[in-house]
Design an enzyme around this catalytic site. Structure first.
Site, PDB file in Angstrom:
ATOM      1  N   ASP A  86      69.186 -26.685  56.116  1.00 42.68           N
ATOM      2  CA  ASP A  86      69.318 -26.970  54.680  1.00 42.68           C
ATOM      3  C   ASP A  86      70.591 -26.317  54.152  1.00 42.68           C
ATOM      4  OD1 ASP A  86      68.143 -24.344  54.963  1.00 42.68           O
ATOM      5  OD2 ASP A  86      67.557 -24.382  52.853  1.00 42.68           O
ATOM      6  N   GLU A 156      65.802 -22.084  54.210  1.00 41.77           N
ATOM      7  CA  GLU A 156      66.407 -20.745  54.151  1.00 41.77           C
ATOM      8  C   GLU A 156      67.054 -20.503  52.799  1.00 41.77           C
ATOM      9  OE1 GLU A 156      69.006 -17.348  54.463  1.00 41.77           O
ATOM     10  OE2 GLU A 156      69.619 -19.367  53.952  1.00 41.77           O
TER      11      GLU A 156
HETATM   12  N1  BES Z   1      73.876 -17.304  55.859  1.00 43.23           N
HETATM   13  C1  BES Z   1      73.570 -16.732  54.593  1.00 43.23           C
HETATM   14  C2  BES Z   1      73.496 -15.219  54.619  1.00 43.23           C
HETATM   15  C3  BES Z   1      74.750 -14.489  55.043  1.00 43.23           C
HETATM   16  C4  BES Z   1      76.004 -15.005  54.803  1.00 43.23           C
HETATM   17  C5  BES Z   1      74.641 -13.274  55.652  1.00 43.23           C
HETATM   18  C6  BES Z   1      77.141 -14.311  55.196  1.00 43.23           C
HETATM   19  C7  BES Z   1      75.747 -12.559  56.040  1.00 43.23           C
HETATM   20  C8  BES Z   1      77.012 -13.096  55.812  1.00 43.23           C
HETATM   21  C9  BES Z   1      72.256 -17.306  54.110  1.00 43.23           C
HETATM   22  O1  BES Z   1      72.203 -18.694  54.243  1.00 43.23           O
HETATM   23  C10 BES Z   1      72.114 -17.043  52.632  1.00 43.23           C
HETATM   24  O2  BES Z   1      72.901 -17.535  51.879  1.00 43.23           O
HETATM   25  N2  BES Z   1      71.081 -16.301  52.257  1.00 43.23           N
HETATM   26  C11 BES Z   1      70.736 -16.133  50.886  1.00 43.23           C
HETATM   27  C12 BES Z   1      69.290 -15.746  50.837  1.00 43.23           C
HETATM   28  C13 BES Z   1      68.518 -16.270  49.687  1.00 43.23           C
HETATM   29  C14 BES Z   1      68.750 -17.703  49.358  1.00 43.23           C
HETATM   30  C15 BES Z   1      67.057 -15.957  49.845  1.00 43.23           C
HETATM   31  C16 BES Z   1      71.596 -15.081  50.235  1.00 43.23           C
HETATM   32  O3  BES Z   1      72.090 -14.150  50.904  1.00 43.23           O
HETATM   33  O4  BES Z   1      71.810 -15.200  49.041  1.00 43.23           O
HETATM   34 MN    MN Z   2      72.836 -19.308  56.067  1.00 40.12          MN
HETATM   35 MN    MN Z   3      73.357 -19.564  52.523  1.00 41.37          MN
END
Ligand code: BES
Ligand code: MN
Ligand code: MN
Length: 461
Positions: A86, A156
């Site tokens: 997603d 996610e």
């Molecule tokens: N892939 C990211 C998280 C990420 C990006 C970790 C770059 C380390 C470096 C993930 O898809 C994301 O965006 N997570 C969200 C979590 C939320 C939607 C619950 C975030 O970090 O905001």
């Molecule tokens: Mn991600």
């Molecule tokens: Mn993300």
């Protein structure tokens, strides 16, 4: 061998990823529900083509989970690959130089060989698809000395509300030795790194209500509390002059690094001028006493993600609005707990509201911070794999983002994760013009088979 395979199949690897990127699988917006399923079906079909068994879409109350596996021998080590198909919403569309779901290749300063511009290119379709293609290579060439399980979810970006229950229900099916995740960043294309931790998240929406209706700002202005003025002040008051967060108890559980750990963290190269240039900012900002790497890696934060209320249409309408709203995220570090933080935020927010308004705090999804070991067999296998493909030892770093399910893998499945990311922070994740370097995509496909080879060998010893 893998390099040759990539050379021969380069165009097809790009074409297939482009097909996946054309599907607007935005999990947050129900208008795209069918596309989300299409993306899941796409991953399923490609896993089957590559040689996975038992490939299935597991329906959930939300979006489906794609599962597939290749079990050679239950006594061999097993790697569970996790990722997400997603993507974040692409709005505002007018800020994209090319349409978000029509992938195009352009060169950039840090991607001189070209980058693929599309929503989800880096986060996380490009990184998930590296695993599918690396698996294809290993299957075709009899290179796989481990069992593999794939679990690719479609929620996610909305906090994985259904993946936790799925994991708890399917513990036996998900049995493995380690979780391998490519959904994070490296320092630079010539400075490989592996995240050794992720921040947690506490996310709330707040509503401030003043008078029972929008009022004439001339007739009532100055005599009745304006919810937008009040909300702005309340949000501003949550950082002091040192940019410390003022919520009582907010830092109580924060694990302070030892001097040695701090020195190690600061060994990672960081180019402040390049950082400022990339963002076109005059200076960085943050908590006094900490540098940028520390502020994003080991310190908790509080940020307003959106704020609205009153009249925002064309021209003017002189109103004193009845309501104001904001979305606020707090990034958490070990040993903070998202439920506790949400609780103390609510208490504090209610306590600072003046009598002229009512406030409501609505918690959204959250997630716990994680630290992943850098001395485990799986980490060492990943480290060695990058050494082979990059010719440099990767540096352990702390990622600022969150992948809430990683803490659950540990708690419920007893599994540690390796954050084997190949993106760059400057790839505009969640922003307009998200992209993923062709170098990064192909380098990932090249590196992953080395991981399996190392992991199988090191586990056998
Ligand atoms: N892939 C990211 C998280 C990420 C990006 C970790 C770059 C380390 C470096 C993930 O898809 C994301 O965006 N997570 C969200 C979590 C939320 C939607 C619950 C975030 O970090 O905001
Ligand atoms: Mn991600
Ligand atoms: Mn993300």
């Amino acid at each position: 061998m893998i390099k040759e395979y990539i050379d021969i199949n380069r165009q097809r690897f790009l074409d297939e990823l482009f097909d996946l990127l054309r599907i607007p699988s935005i999990s947050a917006d129900s208008a795209y529900n069918e596309d989300v399923v299409k993306a899941a079906e796409f991953i399923k079909a490609k896993l089957i083509e590559a040689g996975a068994d038992k490939v299935e879409l597991f329906p959930t109350e939300g979006h489906p989970i794609v599962y597939g596996e290749k079990i050679f021998d239950p006594s061999l080590p097993t790697v569970l690959v996790y990722g997400h198909y997603d993507v974040q919403p692409a709005v505002p569309l007018e800020l994209w130089d090319t349409p978000p779901f029509e992938p195009t290749i352009r060169k950039t300063e840090v991607h001189p060989d070209g980058a693929i511009f599309a929503r989800g290119a880096c986060d996380d379709k490009g990184q998930v698809y590296m695993h599918v293609k690396a698996f294809e290579y290993m299957m075709k060439n009899n290179k796989l000395a481990c069992n593999v399980k794939f679990m690719i979810e479609g929620e996610e970006e909305v906090g994985s509300p259904n993946l936790g229950p799925f994991c708890i229900k399917n513990k036996e099916m998900l049995k493995a030795d380690v979780v391998l995740i490519s959904d994070t960043s490296m320092i630079a294309n010539d400075i490989p790194s592996i995240d050794s931790g992720l921040r947690g998240l506490s996310y709330v929406e707040v509503e401030v209500t003043g008078p029972n209706r929008d009022l004439h700002s001339g007739v009532y202005g100055g005599a009745v509390a304006n919810p937008i003025n009040i909300l702005a002040k309340m949000i501003a008051s949550m950082h002091d002059e040192n940019n410390h967060i003022t919520i009582p108890g907010f830092y109580d559980q924060v694990l302070e690094l030892t001097a040695d750990e701090r020195t190690a963290l600061n060994k990672a190269p960081f180019d402040l001028e390049a950082y400022k240039k990339d963002l076109n900012i005059g200076d960085v900002w943050g908590e006094t006493g900490f540098n940028t790497l520390e502020r994003t890696g080991i310190r908790p934060t509080l940020d307003c993600n959106g704020i609205w209320g009153g009249y925002t249409g064309e021209g003017s309408k002189t109103v004193l609005p009845s309501k104001a709203f904001a979305k606020i995220s707090m990034r958490l570090v070990p040993n903070q707990d998202s439920h506790t933080i949400t609780e103390i935020f609510k208490k504090h927010f209610e306590s600072i509201a003046p009598a002229g308004v009512k406030v409501e705090v609505r918690p959204h999804h959250g997630g716990e911070p994680v630290v992943t070991p850098i001395d485990s067999v799986a980490y060492l296998a990943a480290e060695k794999a990058m050494e082979t493909s990059f010719g440099k030892t990767p540096i352990p770093t702390r990622g600022g983002g969150s992948i809430p399910i990683v803490a659950l893998f540990e708690k419920e499945l007893g599994l540690k994760s390796v954050l084997f990311g190949f993106g760059l922070d400057s790839d505009a994740l969640h922003s307009p013009n998200e992209h993923y370097g062709i170098f990064n995509y192909l380098k990932g496909i090249e590196t992953i088979p080395y991981f399996y080879e190392n992991f199988a060998k090191m586990k056998a010893n």
